[in-house]
Scaffold this active site. Structure first.
Site, PDB file in Angstrom:
ATOM      1  N   LYS A  18      -4.267   5.939   6.708  1.00 28.09           N
ATOM      2  CA  LYS A  18      -3.514   4.604   4.915  1.00 28.09           C
ATOM      3  C   LYS A  18      -2.521   4.342   6.072  1.00 28.09           C
ATOM      4  O   LYS A  18      -1.200   4.477   6.456  1.00 28.09           O
ATOM      5  CB  LYS A  18      -3.042   6.075   4.171  1.00 28.09           C
ATOM      6  CG  LYS A  18      -2.832   4.621   3.217  1.00 28.09           C
ATOM      7  CD  LYS A  18      -2.753   5.832   2.681  1.00 28.09           C
ATOM      8  CE  LYS A  18      -1.895   5.084   1.002  1.00 28.09           C
ATOM      9  NZ  LYS A  18      -2.003   6.480  -0.521  1.00 28.09           N
ATOM     10  N   ARG A  46       6.905   3.497   2.185  1.00 25.36           N
ATOM     11  CA  ARG A  46       6.876   4.198   2.349  1.00 25.36           C
ATOM     12  C   ARG A  46       6.576   3.975   4.067  1.00 25.36           C
ATOM     13  O   ARG A  46       5.437   4.044   4.938  1.00 25.36           O
ATOM     14  CB  ARG A  46       5.322   4.345   1.904  1.00 25.36           C
ATOM     15  CG  ARG A  46       5.500   3.697   0.400  1.00 25.36           C
ATOM     16  CD  ARG A  46       4.428   4.778   0.064  1.00 25.36           C
ATOM     17  NE  ARG A  46       3.960   4.184  -1.771  1.00 25.36           N
ATOM     18  CZ  ARG A  46       4.375   5.175  -2.880  1.00 25.36           C
ATOM     19  NH1 ARG A  46       5.271   4.862  -2.576  1.00 25.36           N
ATOM     20  NH2 ARG A  46       3.800   4.254  -4.244  1.00 25.36           N
ATOM     21  N   LYS A  65      -8.073   3.156   5.472  1.00 26.71           N
ATOM     22  CA  LYS A  65      -6.970   2.604   4.020  1.00 26.71           C
ATOM     23  C   LYS A  65      -6.021   1.784   4.270  1.00 26.71           C
ATOM     24  O   LYS A  65      -5.612   2.059   5.079  1.00 26.71           O
ATOM     25  CB  LYS A  65      -7.672   3.241   2.584  1.00 26.71           C
ATOM     26  CG  LYS A  65      -6.391   2.460   1.858  1.00 26.71           C
ATOM     27  CD  LYS A  65      -6.081   3.426   0.486  1.00 26.71           C
ATOM     28  CE  LYS A  65      -5.324   3.246   0.100  1.00 26.71           C
ATOM     29  NZ  LYS A  65      -4.898   4.039  -0.529  1.00 26.71           N
ATOM     30  N   SER A  89      -7.055  -2.120  -3.688  1.00 27.37           N
ATOM     31  CA  SER A  89      -6.960  -3.743  -5.306  1.00 27.37           C
ATOM     32  C   SER A  89      -6.400  -4.968  -4.892  1.00 27.37           C
ATOM     33  O   SER A  89      -6.709  -5.144  -5.847  1.00 27.37           O
ATOM     34  CB  SER A  89      -5.375  -2.412  -5.914  1.00 27.37           C
ATOM     35  OG  SER A  89      -4.103  -2.334  -5.206  1.00 27.37           O
ATOM     36  N   TYR A 113     -13.376  -1.271  -6.443  1.00 28.47           N
ATOM     37  CA  TYR A 113     -13.595  -1.225  -7.561  1.00 28.47           C
ATOM     38  C   TYR A 113     -14.593  -2.243  -8.295  1.00 28.47           C
ATOM     39  O   TYR A 113     -14.341  -2.172  -9.729  1.00 28.47           O
ATOM     40  CB  TYR A 113     -11.708  -2.127  -8.441  1.00 28.47           C
ATOM     41  CG  TYR A 113     -10.638  -1.163  -8.079  1.00 28.47           C
ATOM     42  CD1 TYR A 113     -10.225   0.067  -9.005  1.00 28.47           C
ATOM     43  CD2 TYR A 113     -10.155  -1.780  -7.125  1.00 28.47           C
ATOM     44  CE1 TYR A 113      -9.050   0.553  -8.452  1.00 28.47           C
ATOM     45  CE2 TYR A 113      -8.935  -0.464  -6.323  1.00 28.47           C
ATOM     46  CZ  TYR A 113      -8.726   0.343  -7.025  1.00 28.47           C
ATOM     47  OH  TYR A 113      -7.456   1.463  -6.475  1.00 28.47           O
TER      48      TYR A 113
HETATM   49  C1  PBG Z   1      -1.333   6.575  -3.550  1.00 27.21           C
HETATM   50  C2  PBG Z   1      -1.957   5.886  -3.779  1.00 27.21           C
HETATM   51  C3  PBG Z   1      -1.738   4.243  -3.110  1.00 27.21           C
HETATM   52  C4  PBG Z   1      -3.386   3.666  -3.357  1.00 27.21           C
HETATM   53  C5  PBG Z   1      -4.324   5.436  -3.305  1.00 27.21           C
HETATM   54  N1  PBG Z   1      -3.453   5.650  -3.584  1.00 27.21           N
HETATM   55  C6  PBG Z   1      -0.848   3.806  -3.264  1.00 27.21           C
HETATM   56  C7  PBG Z   1      -0.026   3.519  -1.778  1.00 27.21           C
HETATM   57  O1  PBG Z   1      -0.226   4.372  -1.380  1.00 27.21           O
HETATM   58  O2  PBG Z   1       1.425   2.891  -2.651  1.00 27.21           O
HETATM   59  C8  PBG Z   1      -3.846   2.286  -3.106  1.00 27.21           C
HETATM   60  C9  PBG Z   1      -5.182   1.709  -4.222  1.00 27.21           C
HETATM   61  C10 PBG Z   1      -5.581   0.129  -4.372  1.00 27.21           C
HETATM   62  O3  PBG Z   1      -4.518  -0.113  -3.373  1.00 27.21           O
HETATM   63  O4  PBG Z   1      -5.941   0.472  -4.394  1.00 27.21           O
HETATM   64  N2  PBG Z   1      -0.689   7.483  -2.651  1.00 27.21           N
END
Ligand code: PBG
Length: 322
Positions: free
Chosen positions: A195, A217, A248, A274, A313
């Site tokens: 991620k 983060r 991701k 998203s 989505y």
């Molecule tokens: C939480 C999380 C996030 C997403 C999924 N789980 C946000 C992040 O890490 O800041 C993002 C999903 C998306 O953007 O559709 N840890």
């Protein structure tokens, strides 16, 4: 044998042949719909930056999941909006937390729905980080204890798959042993293994109300410049017991999906996040792209890159446009 004996257009000229030779198919059964659940009744709050997506109360969530299921999308990934946030994110592991309640309700009405629960703390902590803090830093090992508790309450509620998304070292091993000890040997783990820190998560942070209050983060999510490190992350998660590994975001990381597919022989999920969704919706609303076609092309590309499952989505729109 080259031209004129070989004419590749012969393979394309006629739809009868063309359609028989399609190399990649994308069935809606490969899709996972992310859904946001909140407290209340008959609530369906639109998410401004993600047209077509809503924060749903449990009654509306059941309705949405039933529709998806009947259209051939058999899986959902749940994110919760708790009634209150605190420093430890205690609503994440409460046995009556919003996600735990939602899972119980969904499984009662739709026992055949595959229910995946996101396991993270950023929606539940008042500071918005993905774990608990010590002197302003994410405390990895203290967070692991809460991860274990959360996994068990989610599994007890009936989740089929636990999906830890915090990029905390040791999270998969911790969850596997907590689940096994609690008697959930057959509950799967889908790890957000690779991620990346990403601006593509922007709209999600509105949707899940989980933007960090300070900092970012970068001390837990990966640097987008790194591929070798992604493979180390994936290898470790597999060793720790992940059943499915996730990459991701998806679109800007198709190379990672493909290389994980070639190096490791485990099921791969890709998260079409998203921001990727929001860009398509915005351009389509302006009439600049054909939404149905561009969505199909995007999802097909993620599948072709090697994803076995796609979290998106677009799931419902995809089934409507087929
Ligand atoms: C939480 C999380 C996030 C997403 C999924 N789980 C946000 C992040 O890490 O800041 C993002 C999903 C998306 O953007 O559709 N840890």
């Amino acid at each position: 044998m080259a031209f004129p004996a070989t004419r590749l257009r012969r393979l394309r000229i006629n739809p009868l042949v063309r359609e028989r030779l399609e190399e990649t198919q994308l069935s809606p059964s490969r899709l996972i719909a992310p859904l946001f659940v909140r407290h209340g009744r008959n609530e369906r709050r639109p998410i401004a930056s993600m047209p077509g997506q809503y924060q749903l109360s449990i009654d509306r969530l059941i309705h949405e999941a039933s529709q998806l299921y009947s259209k051939g999308v058999p899986s959902v990934l749940l994110f919760g909006l708790p009634s209150r946030k605190d420093t430890r994110g205690s609503q994440a592991y409460a046995s009556n937390g919003i996600v735990q309640k939602a899972v119980r309700a969904l499984k009662k009405v739709l026992p055949k729905l595959l229910v995946i629960t996101d396991l993270c703390f950023c929606e539940y902590t008042d500071h918005g980080h993905c774990g608990i803090l010590r002197r302003g830093e994410l405390d990895n090992d203290a967070t692991l204890q809460l991860i274990a508790k959360t996994a068990v309450t989610q599994a007890r509620a009936g989740a089929d798959i636990i999906a830890p998304s915090g990029m905390i070292d040791g999270m998969v091993k911790t969850i596997r042993s907590a689940l096994d000890r609690a008697g959930f040997k057959n509950t799967l783990i889908m790890s957000y293994a690779a991620k990346f820190v990403s601006a593509f998560y922007g709209p999600f942070r509105d949707a899940a109300e989980c933007a960090p209050r300070f900092g970012d983060r970068r001390s837990y999510q990966m640097n987008p410049a790194n591929a070798e490190e992604a493979f180390r992350e994936v290898a470790l998660d597999i060793e720790e017991g992940a059943d499915i590994v996730m990459v991701k975001p998806a679109l800007a990381y198709l190379d990672i999906i493909r290389r994980v597919k070639e190096k490791f022989h485990v099921p791969i999920a890709a998260y079409n996040v998203s921001g990727e969704y929001a860009m398509v919706k915005a351009a389509a609303q302006n009439g600049w792209v054909d939404e149905a076609k561009i969505t199909r092309e995007i999802l097909l590309a993620i599948r072709r890159a090697g994803a076995d499952m796609i979290i998106t989505y677009h799931a419902k729109d995809y089934t409507n446009s087929r």
